[in-house]
Design a protein around this motif. Structure first.
Motif, PDB file in Angstrom:
ATOM      1  N   UNK A   1       0.832  -1.206   0.000  1.00  0.00           N
ATOM      2  CA  UNK A   1       0.000   0.000   0.000  1.00  0.00           C
ATOM      3  C   UNK A   1       0.867   1.256   0.000  1.00  0.00           C
ATOM      4  N   UNK A   2       1.915   1.239   0.805  1.00  0.00           N
ATOM      5  CA  UNK A   2       2.800   2.402   0.864  1.00  0.00           C
ATOM      6  C   UNK A   2       3.469   2.641  -0.490  1.00  0.00           C
ATOM      7  N   UNK A   3       3.922   1.574  -1.123  1.00  0.00           N
ATOM      8  CA  UNK A   3       4.588   1.713  -2.418  1.00  0.00           C
ATOM      9  C   UNK A   3       3.633   2.223  -3.492  1.00  0.00           C
ATOM     10  N   UNK A   4       2.361   1.836  -3.388  1.00  0.00           N
ATOM     11  CA  UNK A   4       1.379   2.216  -4.401  1.00  0.00           C
ATOM     12  C   UNK A   4       0.677   3.535  -4.079  1.00  0.00           C
ATOM     13  N   UNK A   5       0.981   4.106  -2.927  1.00  0.00           N
ATOM     14  CA  UNK A   5       0.330   5.347  -2.535  1.00  0.00           C
ATOM     15  C   UNK A   5      -1.102   5.161  -2.079  1.00  0.00           C
ATOM     16  N   UNK A   6      -1.436   3.968  -1.612  1.00  0.00           N
ATOM     17  CA  UNK A   6      -2.780   3.676  -1.128  1.00  0.00           C
ATOM     18  C   UNK A   6      -2.869   3.947   0.370  1.00  0.00           C
ATOM     19  N   UNK A   7      -4.047   4.274   0.825  1.00  0.00           N
ATOM     20  CA  UNK A   7      -4.273   4.465   2.247  1.00  0.00           C
ATOM     21  C   UNK A   7      -4.058   3.159   2.990  1.00  0.00           C
ATOM     22  N   UNK A   8      -3.439   3.243   4.156  1.00  0.00           N
ATOM     23  CA  UNK A   8      -3.201   2.064   4.972  1.00  0.00           C
ATOM     24  C   UNK A   8      -4.512   1.320   5.223  1.00  0.00           C
ATOM     25  N   UNK A   9      -4.497   0.019   4.985  1.00  0.00           N
ATOM     26  CA  UNK A   9      -5.683  -0.816   5.191  1.00  0.00           C
ATOM     27  C   UNK A   9      -6.525  -1.032   3.956  1.00  0.00           C
ATOM     28  N   UNK A  10      -6.177  -0.364   2.857  1.00  0.00           N
ATOM     29  CA  UNK A  10      -6.996  -0.452   1.639  1.00  0.00           C
ATOM     30  C   UNK A  10      -7.082  -1.874   1.116  1.00  0.00           C
ATOM     31  N   UNK A  11      -5.955  -2.540   0.967  1.00  0.00           N
ATOM     32  CA  UNK A  11      -5.948  -3.874   0.371  1.00  0.00           C
ATOM     33  C   UNK A  11      -6.590  -4.900   1.297  1.00  0.00           C
ATOM     34  N   UNK A  12      -6.309  -4.797   2.578  1.00  0.00           N
ATOM     35  CA  UNK A  12      -6.903  -5.760   3.510  1.00  0.00           C
ATOM     36  C   UNK A  12      -8.416  -5.584   3.567  1.00  0.00           C
ATOM     37  N   UNK A  13      -8.886  -4.364   3.522  1.00  0.00           N
ATOM     38  CA  UNK A  13     -10.327  -4.115   3.525  1.00  0.00           C
ATOM     39  C   UNK A  13     -10.993  -4.649   2.268  1.00  0.00           C
ATOM     40  N   UNK A  14     -10.248  -4.684   1.165  1.00  0.00           N
ATOM     41  CA  UNK A  14     -10.806  -5.188  -0.088  1.00  0.00           C
ATOM     42  C   UNK A  14     -10.955  -6.704  -0.079  1.00  0.00           C
ATOM     43  N   UNK A  15     -10.206  -7.393   0.783  1.00  0.00           N
ATOM     44  CA  UNK A  15     -10.317  -8.854   0.889  1.00  0.00           C
ATOM     45  C   UNK A  15     -11.549  -9.171   1.722  1.00  0.00           C
ATOM     46  N   UNK A  16     -12.628  -9.559   1.053  1.00  0.00           N
ATOM     47  CA  UNK A  16     -13.916  -9.737   1.719  1.00  0.00           C
ATOM     48  C   UNK A  16     -14.146 -11.168   2.205  1.00  0.00           C
ATOM     49  N   UNK A  17     -13.310 -12.100   1.790  1.00  0.00           N
ATOM     50  CA  UNK A  17     -13.472 -13.473   2.240  1.00  0.00           C
ATOM     51  C   UNK A  17     -12.296 -14.320   1.801  1.00  0.00           C
ATOM     52  N   UNK A  18     -12.034 -15.377   2.556  1.00  0.00           N
ATOM     53  CA  UNK A  18     -10.917 -16.274   2.277  1.00  0.00           C
ATOM     54  C   UNK A  18     -11.416 -17.711   2.405  1.00  0.00           C
ATOM     55  N   UNK A  19     -11.016 -18.567   1.466  1.00  0.00           N
ATOM     56  CA  UNK A  19     -11.288 -19.998   1.562  1.00  0.00           C
ATOM     57  C   UNK A  19      -9.950 -20.724   1.586  1.00  0.00           C
TER      58      UNK A  19
END
Length: 289
Positions: free
Chosen positions: A148-166
């Motif tokens: 996220x830091x490298x891409x200039x995204x707000x902290x937590x953006x990618x984890x919040x986008x993960x809505x489910x895991x199998x």
């Protein structure tokens, strides 16, 4: 269905595998337009996205969602069957870091392919892939926040986008797996080195979530074939108990499901596998409406 092959998600080299394939059903197939990221197994040393073409097409057809199959750098010893001779260039946590890079790429390039909602990502990890997806879900501070830091995204953006895991027949505790199956020593050393602490702290079930981190566990399903001959069922049942302890504070659901779905690799080829993944993802998508 549109298939885009060999997408380069990070710089490649003579030893790094940073490519993925993307399978996109027709736009009208599913109005939710989520993205499923499949992470293959293979003991961290074998496996390739080209071996999962049918699986990806089946999942895309069944769910109506886009499916990405990710290659990550493998732990390959210089001398076959002698992992201690020359250490592999790629050892833990390289595998997890690679898939984190792929998720960052897929999130920021959704408009390039125009086929999925980058805020709705579902991870499906088989065997060693279950280990990788588990760490991505549990330790965003270690694996996703640097991206996220490298891409200039707000902290937590990618984890919040993960809505489910199998997790599918996953390896969630590498230390206990080695104690249960001593013959696995060669590929464990190849993937993790010889420090026993790495097996514990580098496993999903060995994570201590930082206090006051605001961590929220994504929805999570752990599925296991009772006929699996390579990974014992306690990996799934013990991990489920661990996830429940996290879910009790985060409020999200955790499921455990066993079935007579064939051997370790056969399971992925069964209609029941596709149906089970579809049921979980459609249920989670509905809750996001």
């Amino acid at each position: 269905m549109t298939v885009v092959r060999d997408i380069v998600y990070a710089p490649v080299s003579d030893w790094e595998k940073h490519t993925l394939d993307l399978y996109c059903p027709q736009a009208q197939a599913n109005p939710h337009r989520s993205l499923i990221v499949f992470v293959h197994g293979g003991a961290w040393r074998t496996g390739d996205k080209n071996g999962f073409i049918d699986l990806a097409k089946n999942l895309a057809d069944s769910t109506g969602d886009a499916v990405a199959v990710v290659n990550y750098t493998l732990s390959i010893a210089a001398i076959k069957n002698d992992p201690t001779s020359v250490p592999s260039k790629a050892q833990h946590p390289k595998h997890v870091q690679d898939v984190a890079l792929a998720i960052g790429y897929l999130y920021t390039h959704a408009q390039t392919y125009g086929t999925y909602n980058p805020e709705h990502i579902f991870l499906v990890g088989h065997s060693a892939g279950g280990h990788i997806t588990g760490l991505l879900a549990l330790r965003p501070d270690q694996y996703l926040e640097p991206i996220e830091a490298d891409l200039g995204l707000t902290k937590g953006t990618l984890h919040s986008a993960i809505r489910g895991v199998v997790g599918v027949e996953g390896i969630y505790n590498a230390d206990r797996l080695l104690k249960r199956w001593p013959s696995y020593r060669d590929f464990i050393i190849q993937g993790f080195g010889q420090d026993p602490a790495t097996l514990i702290h580098g496993s999903p079930a060995g994570q201590e979530i930082p206090q006051d981190s605001g961590f929220v566990l994504p929805r999570y399903a752990v599925i296991q074939s009772t006929q699996d001959e390579l990974v014992d069922s306690e990996q799934a049942s013990d991990y489920y108990v661990y996830l429940q302890s996290l879910a009790s504070t985060s409020g999200d659901g955790v499921a455990l499901e066993f079935g007579d779905w064939g051997t370790h690799d056969e399971m992925l080829q069964t209609p029941q596998f596709t149906k089970t993944i579809t049921t979980y993802i459609h249920g989670w998508e509905t809750s996001l409406e």
